[in-house]
Design an enzyme around this catalytic site. Structure first.
Site, mmCIF file in Angstrom:
data_model
loop_
_atom_site.group_PDB
_atom_site.id
_atom_site.type_symbol
_atom_site.label_atom_id
_atom_site.label_comp_id
_atom_site.label_asym_id
_atom_site.label_seq_id
_atom_site.Cartn_x
_atom_site.Cartn_y
_atom_site.Cartn_z
ATOM 1 C CG MET A 72 -1.998 -1.079 1.136
ATOM 2 S SD MET A 72 -3.508 -0.709 2.077
ATOM 3 C CE MET A 72 -2.856 -0.475 3.716
ATOM 4 C CG HIS A 76 6.852 -2.228 2.268
ATOM 5 N ND1 HIS A 76 6.789 -1.117 3.066
ATOM 6 C CD2 HIS A 76 5.629 -2.797 2.322
ATOM 7 C CE1 HIS A 76 5.583 -1.011 3.580
ATOM 8 N NE2 HIS A 76 4.852 -2.016 3.145
ATOM 9 C CG MET A 95 11.249 -1.771 10.121
ATOM 10 S SD MET A 95 12.372 -1.587 8.735
ATOM 11 C CE MET A 95 13.866 -1.116 9.618
ATOM 12 N NE ARG A 130 -2.515 1.806 10.112
ATOM 13 C CZ ARG A 130 -2.864 0.870 9.246
ATOM 14 N NH1 ARG A 130 -2.101 -0.200 9.101
ATOM 15 N NH2 ARG A 130 -3.960 0.994 8.514
#
Length: 281
Positions: A30, A37, A184, A187
């Site tokens: 997202m 990521h 991690m 947010r």
């Protein structure tokens, strides 16, 4: 790195590589990318010939009182990070491309979605299962990479792909943590310096659960009470949604630690909801 804006472009890109016999890794995100990521991208690069990422803030997995509107959006920065990692392409669909006017079809999530996040965030996993299935149809990759930090989400996706005979392998990837143990998360950006310190109680509570399990403790009540105590210690978290030990596959409750198990936590620090987990047996 190619930017794919429509489902047609994305499907054509993936199929062109599949027809040449290449494996394709899919990394759904997202956005607001961090090292967690990027570790998924690297895992895909190691296992697959071609890696495609997606950036789409999926509205159907947010509840009416959740943070959809303020969820961080850093598109150009994210694309720079992906290109630096050697990502072949990124799919950047609009809301309209994913959910056209009149859209009314959703995936009923599997049983493993019912408890925990399913109770705290009604409808969340319906949105997750739906968007992952759609991405799997639009980008028919050979593999898809998901972080273990969202442990229940991983189990929901694995079950959905299996139950609906989707021809893609879900690859679990280890949680990436800061040096002090904080998992991690996009947010984490919401946290003040003081809240950042408070948030460390999650990883400390999980470490306590692992320590007890390693010492031979088998009482789930004892382990869960220790987790709760650790979460509240020294000006700890502001609210606990759950701190529990469950079966590692089904996420069903346990009365005794005598089978593969995972400790799961969801808690608020200020207005920011954080989740974390650790396999303890």
């Amino acid at each position: 790195m190619q930017r794919l804006l429509t489902p047609e472009q994305a499907r054509s890109f993936v199929l062109s590589h599949r027809f040449e016999g290449r494996t394709v890794g899919l990394v759904p995100t997202m956005g607001a990318l961090h090292k967690g990521h990027l570790s998924l991208v690297r895992q895909s690069q190691q296992q697959c010939d071609v890696t495609v990422a997606t950036i789409f803030v999926n509205p159907t997995q947010f509840g009416p009182s959740e943070d959809l509107d303020k969820y961080p959006r850093l598109l150009e920065h994210d694309c720079e990070l992906l290109e630096r990692e050697g990502t072949a392409a990124v799919f950047l669909p609009s809301n309209e491309a994913m959910y056209a006017n009149g859209y009314s079809t959703f995936v009923d999530p599997p049983k493993v979605a019912q408890r925990l996040e399913g109770e705290c965030r009604p409808g969340h996993f319906r949105g997750v299962a739906t968007v992952v299935l759609k991405l799997s149809q639009i980008l028919p990759a050979t593999h898809a990479f998901f972080g273990r930090k969202d442990y229940q989400q991983l189990k929901v996706i694995q079950a959905m792909l299996r139950d609906l005979s989707v021809g893609i392998i879900a690859v679990p990837c280890e949680t990436v943590r800061e040096q002090d143990g904080l998992a991690m998360s996009s947010r984490n950006r919401y946290l003040s310096d003081e809240q950042r310190s408070q948030s460390l109680r999650l990883s400390k509570a999980l470490s306590k659960a692992k320590q007890l399990a390693d010492s031979g403790e088998q009482s789930i009540d004892v382990i869960e009470e220790a987790m709760q105590e650790e979460l509240r210690r020294d000006g700890g978290v502001d609210r606990i949604d759950y701190a529990t030990v469950v079966n590692a596959e089904t996420l069903d409750p346990l009365s005794k630690l005598d089978q593969p198990a995972v400790a799961l936590i969801a808690a608020f620090v200020g207005k920011t909801r954080l989740i974390d987990n650790q396999t303890i047996l």
